[in-house]
Design a protein around this motif. Sequence first.
Motif, mmCIF file in Angstrom:
data_model
loop_
_atom_site.group_PDB
_atom_site.id
_atom_site.type_symbol
_atom_site.label_atom_id
_atom_site.label_comp_id
_atom_site.label_asym_id
_atom_site.label_seq_id
_atom_site.Cartn_x
_atom_site.Cartn_y
_atom_site.Cartn_z
ATOM 1 N N GLY A 241 0.819 -1.211 0.000
ATOM 2 C CA GLY A 241 0.000 0.000 0.000
ATOM 3 C C GLY A 241 0.851 1.258 0.000
ATOM 4 N N LEU A 242 1.952 1.226 0.740
ATOM 5 C CA LEU A 242 2.863 2.383 0.758
ATOM 6 C C LEU A 242 3.478 2.602 -0.615
ATOM 7 N N SER A 243 3.887 1.527 -1.264
ATOM 8 C CA SER A 243 4.444 1.651 -2.614
ATOM 9 C C SER A 243 3.403 2.236 -3.565
ATOM 10 N N LEU A 244 2.180 1.746 -3.467
ATOM 11 C CA LEU A 244 1.109 2.278 -4.315
ATOM 12 C C LEU A 244 0.894 3.772 -4.057
ATOM 13 N N PHE A 245 0.936 4.179 -2.794
ATOM 14 C CA PHE A 245 0.774 5.599 -2.455
ATOM 15 C C PHE A 245 1.847 6.435 -3.150
ATOM 16 N N TYR A 246 3.093 6.003 -3.060
ATOM 17 C CA TYR A 246 4.185 6.797 -3.630
ATOM 18 C C TYR A 246 4.261 6.705 -5.149
ATOM 19 N N LEU A 247 3.481 5.815 -5.738
ATOM 20 C CA LEU A 247 3.364 5.770 -7.195
ATOM 21 C C LEU A 247 2.078 6.461 -7.657
ATOM 22 N N ASP A 248 1.436 7.193 -6.742
ATOM 23 C CA ASP A 248 0.201 7.933 -7.028
ATOM 24 C C ASP A 248 -0.937 7.027 -7.492
ATOM 25 N N ARG A 249 -0.963 5.813 -7.007
ATOM 26 C CA ARG A 249 -2.035 4.869 -7.304
ATOM 27 C C ARG A 249 -2.903 4.765 -6.051
ATOM 28 N N PHE A 250 -3.598 5.871 -5.791
ATOM 29 C CA PHE A 250 -4.260 6.058 -4.508
ATOM 30 C C PHE A 250 -5.454 5.133 -4.277
ATOM 31 N N GLU A 251 -6.245 4.888 -5.298
ATOM 32 C CA GLU A 251 -7.401 4.002 -5.110
ATOM 33 C C GLU A 251 -6.948 2.585 -4.788
ATOM 34 N N GLU A 252 -5.917 2.114 -5.476
ATOM 35 C CA GLU A 252 -5.374 0.784 -5.187
ATOM 36 C C GLU A 252 -4.740 0.752 -3.794
ATOM 37 N N GLY A 253 -4.063 1.833 -3.442
ATOM 38 C CA GLY A 253 -3.458 1.922 -2.118
ATOM 39 C C GLY A 253 -4.514 1.859 -1.030
ATOM 40 N N ALA A 254 -5.591 2.620 -1.199
ATOM 41 C CA ALA A 254 -6.668 2.609 -0.207
ATOM 42 C C ALA A 254 -7.263 1.209 -0.078
ATOM 43 N N CYS B 8 -4.917 4.703 4.602
ATOM 44 C CA CYS B 8 -6.147 4.653 3.809
ATOM 45 C C CYS B 8 -6.714 6.070 3.680
ATOM 46 N N PHE B 9 -6.746 6.799 4.797
ATOM 47 C CA PHE B 9 -7.196 8.193 4.808
ATOM 48 C C PHE B 9 -6.358 9.022 3.832
ATOM 49 N N LEU B 10 -5.040 8.879 3.893
ATOM 50 C CA LEU B 10 -4.156 9.678 3.038
ATOM 51 C C LEU B 10 -4.392 9.380 1.563
ATOM 52 N N CYS B 11 -4.606 8.109 1.232
ATOM 53 C CA CYS B 11 -4.914 7.750 -0.154
ATOM 54 C C CYS B 11 -6.256 8.340 -0.584
ATOM 55 N N GLU B 12 -7.254 8.201 0.276
ATOM 56 C CA GLU B 12 -8.589 8.660 -0.098
ATOM 57 C C GLU B 12 -8.698 10.180 -0.098
ATOM 58 N N ALA B 13 -7.869 10.854 0.686
ATOM 59 C CA ALA B 13 -7.838 12.323 0.615
ATOM 60 C C ALA B 13 -7.375 12.763 -0.768
ATOM 61 N N ARG B 14 -6.520 11.980 -1.398
ATOM 62 C CA ARG B 14 -6.049 12.282 -2.761
ATOM 63 C C ARG B 14 -7.090 11.885 -3.804
#
Length: 188
Positions: A44-57, A77-83
């Motif tokens: 999930g962290l990797s997905l966040f830093y690749l701007d793949r927020f829905e997958e990260g969440a 999850c909050f940080l991904c969904e905020a994006r």
Amino acid sequence: MSALDWKRHGMELFSQGDVSGSLEQFNKVLDAFPEELPYLWQRGLSLFYLDRFEEGAAQFREDTKLGNNDSEEALWCFLCEARSYSLEEARQRIPDTGKDSRAYMNQIYKLYKQGGDPQQMLGSFLKEDRGQAFFYASLYSGLYYEALGEFEPAKSAIMSACASSYGSTSQDYMVSVAKVHCKTRKWC
């Protein structure tokens, strides 16, 4: 290779700043061992830093189903969904967690869930010896500031986390996250 070998290799790649490579390793775990999905918060962290927020969440939501009272997956999850959505919608959607065994994480979770001033929350940790609690409070305050669109306080808080005694000496994976965050933002 075993799931653990791929996971360790993914964590090493992430710590070295190779976020794409880390995701490839975590995905190999899923391909071979799909039952590992709820245990791959690092993915999930990797997905966040690749701007793949829905997958990260989605990854972090899987992790929160374990019911282990660890609030960090809910925060990410909050940080991904905020994006993906908005700050207010992310706040409404943040997964509920039980009481985290780390008192400072309960304070951080409350900030994300209810809103408030990250500086006020962070101020309660400034008396610390710049150890683990200060590191986590600084990191998550910085991430919260960034979600608010306040980039200078975000930079200051996360760089303080990296410069703390804990951030300077610990092998904690979250220290790598703070450093990767600074690198991806070109703050160092």
